[in-house]
Design a protein around this motif. Structure first.
Motif, PDB file in Angstrom:
ATOM      1  N   MET A   1       0.829  -1.203   0.000  1.00 21.51           N
ATOM      2  CA  MET A   1       0.000   0.000   0.000  1.00 21.51           C
ATOM      3  C   MET A   1       0.861   1.249   0.000  1.00 21.51           C
ATOM      4  O   MET A   1       0.614   2.189  -0.722  1.00 21.51           O
ATOM      5  CB  MET A   1      -0.927  -0.014   1.215  1.00 21.51           C
ATOM      6  CG  MET A   1      -1.800   1.225   1.326  1.00 21.51           C
ATOM      7  SD  MET A   1      -3.047   1.294   0.024  1.00 21.51           S
ATOM      8  CE  MET A   1      -4.173   0.024   0.604  1.00 21.51           C
ATOM      9  N   LEU A   5       1.178   4.209  -2.816  1.00 19.30           N
ATOM     10  CA  LEU A   5       0.955   5.627  -2.516  1.00 19.30           C
ATOM     11  C   LEU A   5       2.086   6.478  -3.060  1.00 19.30           C
ATOM     12  O   LEU A   5       1.858   7.471  -3.746  1.00 19.30           O
ATOM     13  CB  LEU A   5       0.839   5.823  -1.005  1.00 19.30           C
ATOM     14  CG  LEU A   5       0.901   7.277  -0.529  1.00 19.30           C
ATOM     15  CD1 LEU A   5      -0.343   8.024  -0.988  1.00 19.30           C
ATOM     16  CD2 LEU A   5       1.024   7.350   0.984  1.00 19.30           C
ATOM     17  N   ASN A  25      -5.004   6.196 -10.487  1.00 27.30           N
ATOM     18  CA  ASN A  25      -5.706   7.317  -9.869  1.00 27.30           C
ATOM     19  C   ASN A  25      -5.449   8.636 -10.587  1.00 27.30           C
ATOM     20  O   ASN A  25      -5.685   9.703 -10.021  1.00 27.30           O
ATOM     21  CB  ASN A  25      -5.286   7.445  -8.398  1.00 27.30           C
ATOM     22  CG  ASN A  25      -5.757   6.274  -7.567  1.00 27.30           C
ATOM     23  OD1 ASN A  25      -6.827   5.736  -7.796  1.00 27.30           O
ATOM     24  ND2 ASN A  25      -4.941   5.846  -6.617  1.00 27.30           N
ATOM     25  N   TRP A  37     -11.617  15.627  -9.838  1.00 28.64           N
ATOM     26  CA  TRP A  37     -10.429  14.895  -9.362  1.00 28.64           C
ATOM     27  C   TRP A  37      -9.500  15.840  -8.585  1.00 28.64           C
ATOM     28  O   TRP A  37      -8.991  15.478  -7.517  1.00 28.64           O
ATOM     29  CB  TRP A  37      -9.698  14.295 -10.549  1.00 28.64           C
ATOM     30  CG  TRP A  37      -8.503  13.474 -10.183  1.00 28.64           C
ATOM     31  CD1 TRP A  37      -8.455  12.126 -10.026  1.00 28.64           C
ATOM     32  CD2 TRP A  37      -7.182  13.957  -9.909  1.00 28.64           C
ATOM     33  NE1 TRP A  37      -7.190  11.735  -9.672  1.00 28.64           N
ATOM     34  CE2 TRP A  37      -6.387  12.841  -9.586  1.00 28.64           C
ATOM     35  CE3 TRP A  37      -6.596  15.213  -9.900  1.00 28.64           C
ATOM     36  CZ2 TRP A  37      -5.039  12.946  -9.262  1.00 28.64           C
ATOM     37  CZ3 TRP A  37      -5.255  15.327  -9.569  1.00 28.64           C
ATOM     38  CH2 TRP A  37      -4.485  14.211  -9.257  1.00 28.64           C
ATOM     39  N   GLY A  44      -7.686  15.874   0.052  1.00 29.65           N
ATOM     40  CA  GLY A  44      -6.920  14.914   0.835  1.00 29.65           C
ATOM     41  C   GLY A  44      -5.631  15.507   1.364  1.00 29.65           C
ATOM     42  O   GLY A  44      -5.231  15.254   2.511  1.00 29.65           O
ATOM     43  N   LYS A 114     -13.495  10.906  -5.414  1.00 29.50           N
ATOM     44  CA  LYS A 114     -12.927   9.783  -4.667  1.00 29.50           C
ATOM     45  C   LYS A 114     -11.621   9.308  -5.294  1.00 29.50           C
ATOM     46  O   LYS A 114     -10.681   8.943  -4.579  1.00 29.50           O
ATOM     47  CB  LYS A 114     -13.938   8.637  -4.615  1.00 29.50           C
ATOM     48  CG  LYS A 114     -15.155   8.938  -3.759  1.00 29.50           C
ATOM     49  CD  LYS A 114     -16.124   7.757  -3.746  1.00 29.50           C
ATOM     50  CE  LYS A 114     -17.335   8.053  -2.874  1.00 29.50           C
ATOM     51  NZ  LYS A 114     -18.306   6.927  -2.879  1.00 29.50           N
ATOM     52  N   ARG A 115     -11.552   9.300  -6.618  1.00 25.33           N
ATOM     53  CA  ARG A 115     -10.311   8.890  -7.284  1.00 25.33           C
ATOM     54  C   ARG A 115      -9.184   9.857  -6.954  1.00 25.33           C
ATOM     55  O   ARG A 115      -8.033   9.457  -6.764  1.00 25.33           O
ATOM     56  CB  ARG A 115     -10.510   8.821  -8.801  1.00 25.33           C
ATOM     57  CG  ARG A 115     -11.346   7.646  -9.264  1.00 25.33           C
ATOM     58  CD  ARG A 115     -11.389   7.568 -10.780  1.00 25.33           C
ATOM     59  NE  ARG A 115     -10.072   7.284 -11.322  1.00 25.33           N
ATOM     60  CZ  ARG A 115      -9.513   7.926 -12.351  1.00 25.33           C
ATOM     61  NH1 ARG A 115     -10.157   8.920 -12.925  1.00 25.33           N
ATOM     62  NH2 ARG A 115      -8.330   7.599 -12.781  1.00 25.33           N
ATOM     63  N   ALA A 117      -8.942  11.721  -4.202  1.00 26.37           N
ATOM     64  CA  ALA A 117      -8.577  11.535  -2.797  1.00 26.37           C
ATOM     65  C   ALA A 117      -7.789  10.253  -2.585  1.00 26.37           C
ATOM     66  O   ALA A 117      -7.028  10.133  -1.616  1.00 26.37           O
ATOM     67  CB  ALA A 117      -9.836  11.533  -1.934  1.00 26.37           C
ATOM     68  N   ALA A 118      -7.949   9.287  -3.505  1.00 26.67           N
ATOM     69  CA  ALA A 118      -7.298   7.986  -3.342  1.00 26.67           C
ATOM     70  C   ALA A 118      -5.780   8.059  -3.456  1.00 26.67           C
ATOM     71  O   ALA A 118      -5.102   7.104  -3.074  1.00 26.67           O
ATOM     72  CB  ALA A 118      -7.846   7.001  -4.372  1.00 26.67           C
ATOM     73  N   VAL A 119      -5.229   9.144  -3.968  1.00 33.16           N
ATOM     74  CA  VAL A 119      -3.762   9.234  -4.032  1.00 33.16           C
ATOM     75  C   VAL A 119      -3.156   9.305  -2.637  1.00 33.16           C
ATOM     76  O   VAL A 119      -1.962   9.089  -2.462  1.00 33.16           O
ATOM     77  CB  VAL A 119      -3.307  10.454  -4.863  1.00 33.16           C
ATOM     78  CG1 VAL A 119      -3.847  10.388  -6.274  1.00 33.16           C
ATOM     79  CG2 VAL A 119      -3.697  11.768  -4.205  1.00 33.16           C
ATOM     80  N   TRP A 120      -3.988   9.594  -1.627  1.00 31.94           N
ATOM     81  CA  TRP A 120      -3.513   9.657  -0.241  1.00 31.94           C
ATOM     82  C   TRP A 120      -4.010   8.460   0.579  1.00 31.94           C
ATOM     83  O   TRP A 120      -3.948   8.480   1.812  1.00 31.94           O
ATOM     84  CB  TRP A 120      -4.003  10.948   0.425  1.00 31.94           C
ATOM     85  CG  TRP A 120      -3.532  12.185  -0.263  1.00 31.94           C
ATOM     86  CD1 TRP A 120      -4.231  12.981  -1.112  1.00 31.94           C
ATOM     87  CD2 TRP A 120      -2.232  12.772  -0.155  1.00 31.94           C
ATOM     88  NE1 TRP A 120      -3.457  14.033  -1.554  1.00 31.94           N
ATOM     89  CE2 TRP A 120      -2.216  13.927  -0.977  1.00 31.94           C
ATOM     90  CE3 TRP A 120      -1.062  12.431   0.545  1.00 31.94           C
ATOM     91  CZ2 TRP A 120      -1.098  14.747  -1.116  1.00 31.94           C
ATOM     92  CZ3 TRP A 120       0.055  13.241   0.404  1.00 31.94           C
ATOM     93  CH2 TRP A 120       0.040  14.386  -0.426  1.00 31.94           C
ATOM     94  N   GLN A 121      -4.487   7.415  -0.060  1.00 32.27           N
ATOM     95  CA  GLN A 121      -5.138   6.336   0.675  1.00 32.27           C
ATOM     96  C   GLN A 121      -4.179   5.563   1.584  1.00 32.27           C
ATOM     97  O   GLN A 121      -4.615   4.908   2.535  1.00 32.27           O
ATOM     98  CB  GLN A 121      -5.801   5.367  -0.306  1.00 32.27           C
ATOM     99  CG  GLN A 121      -4.828   4.649  -1.227  1.00 32.27           C
ATOM    100  CD  GLN A 121      -5.541   3.822  -2.277  1.00 32.27           C
ATOM    101  OE1 GLN A 121      -6.767   3.725  -2.248  1.00 32.27           O
ATOM    102  NE2 GLN A 121      -4.810   3.238  -3.206  1.00 32.27           N
TER     103      GLN A 121
END
Length: 269
Positions: A1, A5, A25, A37, A44, A114-115, A117-121
């Motif tokens: 993960m 990131l 993403n 996006w 995020g 959401k996509r 924000a997913a760069v910081w998941q």
């Protein structure tokens, strides 16, 4: 993960083409989805401020720049304030586009947020020092703000054009007779006569058009029949849509500048 990131963050720090081809993403290509996006990615980033600042402060103190620790630390609150300002700009453009769209697009926009924000998941599981370093060096794509402003301008003009078309296509019933005079309007005084006069000698009644009620009513029945304004071809067959006074466009609207003003060019389908 964590590796995913940092790969995403590193790619996003580069130009958009490499990012779009490699990262799952990466932002979409359409303007509305792209701005959505940007909103997610920047949101995020801004949400991590309180989490990363203790480590950012430690890093700045351990490796002070040429201007000193305080000068370096001063930039981060300014960056957060700018991020909050940009988020408002993005949100305004997204809202304008959703209002102007003839079909629902908010579900698609939410997915792009959401996509982004997913760069910081992976932020919760990565080492805090590495996260702080990446956070310090990250910034959203440079054209997010420009594309947001363009999206809002186009959406505003398109919305006015759609409203104009809808108003022009509505059928307005034409009254068959003028509306009755309001009770408050007194009827013209008639001269009193001592006895009934023969019909042949009675004064001719005033035309209805001369009374205040008729004069007021007649112009109200005509605006619906006024001919629509025609767009004159300008320079090589261009058809200009003026956002101040929009007219129907039987085609696609493309943003442009003419005479120093923001306009749309009507391109027939």
């Amino acid at each position: 993960m964590a590796n995913a990131l940092f790969l995403a963050l590193a790619l996003l720090a580069q130009d958009g083409q490499a990012s779009a081809q490699t990262s799952p993403n990466a932002p979409p290509t359409d303007e509305y989805g792209y701005v959505a996006w940007c909103y997610g990615a920047l949101g995020g980033y801004a949400s991590l401020y309180d989490q990363v600042m203790p480590e950012v402060t430690r890093i700045e103190k351990a490796f002070p720049g040429p201007d000193g620790v305080q000068a370096a630390l001063k930039t981060y609150p300014e960056m957060r304030a700018q991020a909050q300002k940009d988020l408002k700009t993005f949100a305004s453009a997204i809202t304008a586009a959703e209002k102007a769209s003839p079909r629902p697009i908010s579900e698609y926009g939410g997915a792009q947020v959401k996509r982004g924000a997913a760069v910081w998941q992976g932020a919760a599981s990565v080492d805090k020092a590495r996260l702080a370093q990446m956070w310090m060096s990250w910034s959203p794509p440079g054209d997010c703000e420009k594309r947001a402003k363009t999206l809002e301008m186009k959406s505003s003009i398109l919305g006015r054009a759609l409203n104009y078309n809808a108003a022009g296509s509505a059928t307005t019933p034409t009254p068959t007779s003028p509306p009755p005079a309001q009770p408050e309007t007194p009827a013209p005084a008639q001269p009193e006569t001592p006895a009934p006069q023969p019909v042949a000698e009675a004064p001719a009644p005033k035309p209805a058009a001369a009374t205040p009620a008729a004069t007021t009513a007649m112009p109200k029945a005509k605006p619906a029949a006024a001919p629509a304004k025609k767009l004159p071809p300008i320079g090589g067959g261009e058809i200009i849509v003026d956002p101040v006074n929009p007219v129907p466009c039987a085609g696609s609207l493309l943003p442009a500048k003419r005479g120093g003003r923001d306009v749309l060019i009507c391109k027939p389908n």
